[in-house]
Write a protein that holds these residues in place. Structure first.
Motif, PDB file in Angstrom:
ATOM      1  N   PRO A  95      18.934   7.470 -37.375  1.00  0.00           N
ATOM      2  CA  PRO A  95      18.230   8.742 -37.181  1.00  0.00           C
ATOM      3  C   PRO A  95      18.139   9.582 -38.453  1.00  0.00           C
ATOM      4  O   PRO A  95      17.129  10.241 -38.698  1.00  0.00           O
ATOM      5  CB  PRO A  95      19.052   9.461 -36.107  1.00  0.00           C
ATOM      6  CG  PRO A  95      19.764   8.374 -35.384  1.00  0.00           C
ATOM      7  CD  PRO A  95      20.031   7.319 -36.414  1.00  0.00           C
ATOM      8  N   TRP A  96      19.171   9.523 -39.293  1.00  0.00           N
ATOM      9  CA  TRP A  96      19.142  10.269 -40.552  1.00  0.00           C
ATOM     10  C   TRP A  96      18.078   9.705 -41.490  1.00  0.00           C
ATOM     11  O   TRP A  96      17.339  10.447 -42.129  1.00  0.00           O
ATOM     12  CB  TRP A  96      20.514  10.235 -41.236  1.00  0.00           C
ATOM     13  CG  TRP A  96      21.483  11.152 -40.576  1.00  0.00           C
ATOM     14  CD1 TRP A  96      22.454  10.790 -39.686  1.00  0.00           C
ATOM     15  CD2 TRP A  96      21.562  12.562 -40.710  1.00  0.00           C
ATOM     16  NE1 TRP A  96      23.125  11.904 -39.270  1.00  0.00           N
ATOM     17  CE2 TRP A  96      22.605  13.013 -39.884  1.00  0.00           C
ATOM     18  CE3 TRP A  96      20.850  13.495 -41.454  1.00  0.00           C
ATOM     19  CZ2 TRP A  96      22.953  14.341 -39.778  1.00  0.00           C
ATOM     20  CZ3 TRP A  96      21.190  14.828 -41.352  1.00  0.00           C
ATOM     21  CH2 TRP A  96      22.233  15.243 -40.529  1.00  0.00           C
ATOM     22  N   SER A  99      14.520  10.532 -40.266  1.00  0.00           N
ATOM     23  CA  SER A  99      14.106  11.934 -40.420  1.00  0.00           C
ATOM     24  C   SER A  99      14.144  12.425 -41.863  1.00  0.00           C
ATOM     25  O   SER A  99      13.642  13.508 -42.150  1.00  0.00           O
ATOM     26  CB  SER A  99      15.008  12.832 -39.564  1.00  0.00           C
ATOM     27  OG  SER A  99      16.343  12.787 -40.036  1.00  0.00           O
ATOM     28  N   ASP A 118      12.462   6.249 -29.929  1.00  0.00           N
ATOM     29  CA  ASP A 118      12.999   7.520 -30.431  1.00  0.00           C
ATOM     30  C   ASP A 118      12.926   7.590 -31.956  1.00  0.00           C
ATOM     31  O   ASP A 118      12.594   8.637 -32.519  1.00  0.00           O
ATOM     32  CB  ASP A 118      14.450   7.717 -29.979  1.00  0.00           C
ATOM     33  CG  ASP A 118      14.559   7.988 -28.489  1.00  0.00           C
ATOM     34  OD1 ASP A 118      13.562   8.453 -27.886  1.00  0.00           O
ATOM     35  OD2 ASP A 118      15.642   7.728 -27.929  1.00  0.00           O
ATOM     36  N   LEU A 119      13.228   6.484 -32.627  1.00  0.00           N
ATOM     37  CA  LEU A 119      13.176   6.464 -34.086  1.00  0.00           C
ATOM     38  C   LEU A 119      11.744   6.553 -34.590  1.00  0.00           C
ATOM     39  O   LEU A 119      11.482   7.196 -35.616  1.00  0.00           O
ATOM     40  CB  LEU A 119      13.868   5.219 -34.628  1.00  0.00           C
ATOM     41  CG  LEU A 119      15.386   5.203 -34.427  1.00  0.00           C
ATOM     42  CD1 LEU A 119      15.945   3.836 -34.767  1.00  0.00           C
ATOM     43  CD2 LEU A 119      16.052   6.288 -35.244  1.00  0.00           C
ATOM     44  N   ASP A 121       9.351   8.219 -33.092  1.00  0.00           N
ATOM     45  CA  ASP A 121       9.001   9.630 -32.922  1.00  0.00           C
ATOM     46  C   ASP A 121       9.617  10.490 -34.023  1.00  0.00           C
ATOM     47  O   ASP A 121       8.973  11.391 -34.557  1.00  0.00           O
ATOM     48  CB  ASP A 121       9.461  10.136 -31.551  1.00  0.00           C
ATOM     49  CG  ASP A 121       8.665   9.538 -30.410  1.00  0.00           C
ATOM     50  OD1 ASP A 121       7.567   8.983 -30.664  1.00  0.00           O
ATOM     51  OD2 ASP A 121       9.146   9.606 -29.258  1.00  0.00           O
ATOM     52  N   THR A 122      10.868  10.203 -34.373  1.00  0.00           N
ATOM     53  CA  THR A 122      11.536  10.941 -35.440  1.00  0.00           C
ATOM     54  C   THR A 122      10.842  10.718 -36.772  1.00  0.00           C
ATOM     55  O   THR A 122      10.626  11.655 -37.542  1.00  0.00           O
ATOM     56  CB  THR A 122      13.017  10.520 -35.537  1.00  0.00           C
ATOM     57  OG1 THR A 122      13.642  10.738 -34.279  1.00  0.00           O
ATOM     58  CG2 THR A 122      13.743  11.303 -36.608  1.00  0.00           C
ATOM     59  N   GLU A 125       7.532  12.637 -37.430  1.00  0.00           N
ATOM     60  CA  GLU A 125       7.605  14.063 -37.750  1.00  0.00           C
ATOM     61  C   GLU A 125       7.448  14.336 -39.243  1.00  0.00           C
ATOM     62  O   GLU A 125       7.141  15.445 -39.638  1.00  0.00           O
ATOM     63  CB  GLU A 125       8.923  14.644 -37.235  1.00  0.00           C
ATOM     64  CG  GLU A 125       8.978  14.681 -35.719  1.00  0.00           C
ATOM     65  CD  GLU A 125      10.308  15.164 -35.196  1.00  0.00           C
ATOM     66  OE1 GLU A 125      11.139  15.642 -35.998  1.00  0.00           O
ATOM     67  OE2 GLU A 125      10.519  15.066 -33.981  1.00  0.00           O
ATOM     68  N   ASN A 126       7.677  13.324 -40.084  1.00  0.00           N
ATOM     69  CA  ASN A 126       7.494  13.530 -41.523  1.00  0.00           C
ATOM     70  C   ASN A 126       6.598  12.461 -42.142  1.00  0.00           C
ATOM     71  O   ASN A 126       6.746  12.131 -43.305  1.00  0.00           O
ATOM     72  CB  ASN A 126       8.839  13.645 -42.250  1.00  0.00           C
ATOM     73  CG  ASN A 126       9.709  12.433 -42.068  1.00  0.00           C
ATOM     74  OD1 ASN A 126       9.225  11.319 -41.918  1.00  0.00           O
ATOM     75  ND2 ASN A 126      11.007  12.637 -42.086  1.00  0.00           N
TER      76      ASN A 126
END
Length: 162
Positions: A95-96, A99, A118-119, A121-122, A125-126
């Motif tokens: 996750p780190w 993101s 989930d990863l 989607d994360t 975001e960038n």
């Protein structure tokens, strides 16, 4: 040679010369599969062969081959910092990396299927390139798909004549 395979001179109407060339994406985070050495090399080599810098999360149950490979790479002709290997729990580290704003792409090959969404989607975001695993049979013909997953195409227009 990857430029010869994926680059092109593009036909355009008008007094222009147009061509496209591949460039490395930049920093690629890789979650290595649990196949300790063959899986690791199969996901790492295409990313560095195309000019990227990598951050690799080693196999969680068997990190020793990745650490040994890190020692080999440290004494090879590979420039320092091209391959960075982390050991630890994938569920804590991915996750780190997904993101992180300085990571340009992520390879989710070693991530459990239920965590991929989930990863993704994360990472979205960038605005990060995400490579989903397609096969884990490392003896199959790899083709060029894994190499081209971490390339970006630069297109140049140049006036001709006058």
């Amino acid at each position: 040679k990857i430029t010869a395979v994926t680059g092109a001179a593009n036909p355009v109407t008008g007094p222009y010369f147009n061509f496209s060339t591949p460039e490395p994406t930049g920093i690629v985070a890789i979650a290595a599969p649990d196949d300790p050495l063959l899986g690791l090399v199969s996901v790492l080599a295409p990313a560095i062969a195309t000019g990227n810098t990598t951050i690799v999360i080693a196999s969680e149950p068997a990190p020793l081959p990745a650490i040994t490979l890190a020692e080999v790479l440290a004494t090879s002709d590979l420039p320092g910092g091209v391959v960075n290997i982390l050991t630890g729990h994938r569920t804590e580290l991915t996750p780190w990396l997904a993101s992180h704003m300085d990571v340009n792409a992520i390879d989710l090959t070693g991530v459990p299927h239920e965590d991929i969404r989930d990863l993704e989607d994360t990472a979205a975001e960038n605005l990060k390139r995400v490579h989903r695993p397609t096969t884990t049979d490392w003896t199959d013909d790899p083709g060029t798909a894994r190499m081209t997953a971490f390339l970006e195409t630069k297109t140049v227009w140049h006036p001709v004549g006058v």
